[in-house]
Design an enzyme around this catalytic site. Sequence first.
Site, short mmCIF file in Angstrom:
data_model
loop_
_atom_site.label_atom_id
_atom_site.label_comp_id
_atom_site.label_asym_id
_atom_site.label_seq_id
_atom_site.Cartn_x
_atom_site.Cartn_y
_atom_site.Cartn_z
N GLY A 1 41.75 9.48 36.75
CA GLY A 1 42.19 10.65 36.29
C GLY A 1 43.66 11.31 37.52
O GLY A 1 43.25 12.35 36.88
N ASN B 1 46.14 12.01 35.70
CA ASN B 1 47.00 12.92 35.02
C ASN B 1 46.38 13.43 34.43
O ASN B 1 47.29 14.92 34.58
CB ASN B 1 47.50 11.51 34.12
CG ASN B 1 48.85 10.78 34.02
OD1 ASN B 1 50.50 11.41 34.21
ND2 ASN B 1 48.63 9.30 34.84
N ARG C 1 31.63 -0.80 17.15
CA ARG C 1 33.15 -0.27 17.07
C ARG C 1 32.63 1.07 16.09
O ARG C 1 33.35 2.08 16.59
CB ARG C 1 33.75 -1.04 16.61
CG ARG C 1 35.53 -1.11 17.35
CD ARG C 1 35.31 -0.97 19.32
NE ARG C 1 35.99 -0.16 19.55
CZ ARG C 1 36.37 0.34 21.44
NH1 ARG C 1 35.28 -0.66 21.79
NH2 ARG C 1 37.64 0.83 21.76
N ASN D 1 50.25 11.03 23.93
CA ASN D 1 49.88 9.52 24.73
C ASN D 1 50.80 9.56 26.25
O ASN D 1 52.11 9.98 25.83
CB ASN D 1 49.39 8.68 24.57
CG ASN D 1 48.90 7.39 24.59
OD1 ASN D 1 47.98 7.56 26.22
ND2 ASN D 1 50.17 6.15 25.13
N HIS E 1 52.68 7.12 29.02
CA HIS E 1 52.13 5.70 28.91
C HIS E 1 53.30 4.86 29.97
O HIS E 1 54.11 5.92 29.88
CB HIS E 1 53.33 4.73 27.43
CG HIS E 1 52.92 2.95 27.92
ND1 HIS E 1 51.57 2.51 27.13
CD2 HIS E 1 54.21 2.31 27.89
CE1 HIS E 1 52.39 0.85 27.94
NE2 HIS E 1 53.68 1.03 28.08
N GLU F 1 49.57 5.11 14.29
CA GLU F 1 48.11 4.51 13.70
C GLU F 1 48.26 3.17 14.60
O GLU F 1 47.88 2.24 14.47
CB GLU F 1 47.92 4.32 12.64
CG GLU F 1 46.99 4.97 12.35
CD GLU F 1 46.24 5.28 10.66
OE1 GLU F 1 45.75 3.77 10.15
OE2 GLU F 1 46.75 6.60 9.63
N ASP G 1 51.59 2.04 20.44
CA ASP G 1 52.38 3.15 21.60
C ASP G 1 53.61 3.23 20.59
O ASP G 1 55.38 3.35 21.09
CB ASP G 1 53.11 2.22 22.89
CG ASP G 1 51.68 2.02 23.98
OD1 ASP G 1 51.06 3.22 23.92
OD2 ASP G 1 51.49 1.02 24.19
N LYS H 1 54.21 9.05 40.31
CA LYS H 1 54.68 10.32 40.60
C LYS H 1 56.01 11.10 40.68
O LYS H 1 56.15 11.73 40.70
CB LYS H 1 54.84 10.14 43.16
CG LYS H 1 54.34 10.85 43.28
CD LYS H 1 54.88 10.57 45.33
CE LYS H 1 54.74 11.51 45.57
NZ LYS H 1 55.75 10.68 46.62
N ALA I 1 57.00 10.60 37.84
CA ALA I 1 57.62 10.57 35.85
C ALA I 1 55.95 10.99 35.06
O ALA I 1 56.52 11.80 34.98
CB ALA I 1 58.37 9.13 35.23
#
Length: 211
Positions: free
Chosen positions: A12, A14, A66, A108, A110, A148, A151, A178, A180
């Site tokens: 956590g 971020n 799922r 998101n 990445h 959908e 990335d 750190k 980026a």
Amino acid sequence: MLNVLVCVSGGGTNLQAILDRIADGTISHARVVRVISNNPGVYALERAKKAGIPAKVISPKSYPDREVFNEALLRGIREADPDLIVLAGFLVAIPPQVIRAYPGKIINIHPALIPSFCGKGFYGIRVHEKALERGVRVTGATVHFVDEGMDSGPIILQKAVDIPQGISAADLQQKVMKEAEWVILPRAVELIAEGRVKLEDGHVTILERQA
Ligand code: GAR
């Protein structure tokens, strides 16, 4: 005020970066209203607790399959009624029903410069191992909208990080976080909260601040 839901799976950091920028006023148009983790017992939940933010664990292990988990996740998200969903190290494939319910409202982070080192199997430390294996001199991080694909959504912000020779994957992961991730993720949240991120025809334009 933009109501933000943050989804996490692990440490956590971020999430913490967003909370810190809210606390110091850098983010002034958004607040975190809830944290969802797919893993119980992770430190991200502790961070939420310390910040007084309600948190919920929705683990695939608690559901028979799922599809039932996906429905539970959508219910958990709906309960929070967010304006923006931030995947901050959330290592779960976002179900199509969630993407359809929140079009253009999920982002998101990445840990690479998309389209390099992304897609299936590229998450966490593996991304950095692959970058070192390939011998690239520059890597970085990307904040993008979630569609959908994996990335594959429209890119909002990217920041490059130089790779020093001989660095380990673990040290590179820290360096990318750190230099980026902890910079561009809170920045993207604030830009969206200020209404300065325009998404049109699959492309993002960052609008100038109104005078
Ligand atoms: C971060 O490096 C994030 O970019 C990565 O997981 C880490 C979570 O760390 N996400 C992905 O790899 C998604 N494909 P955190 O829990 O300390 O924020």
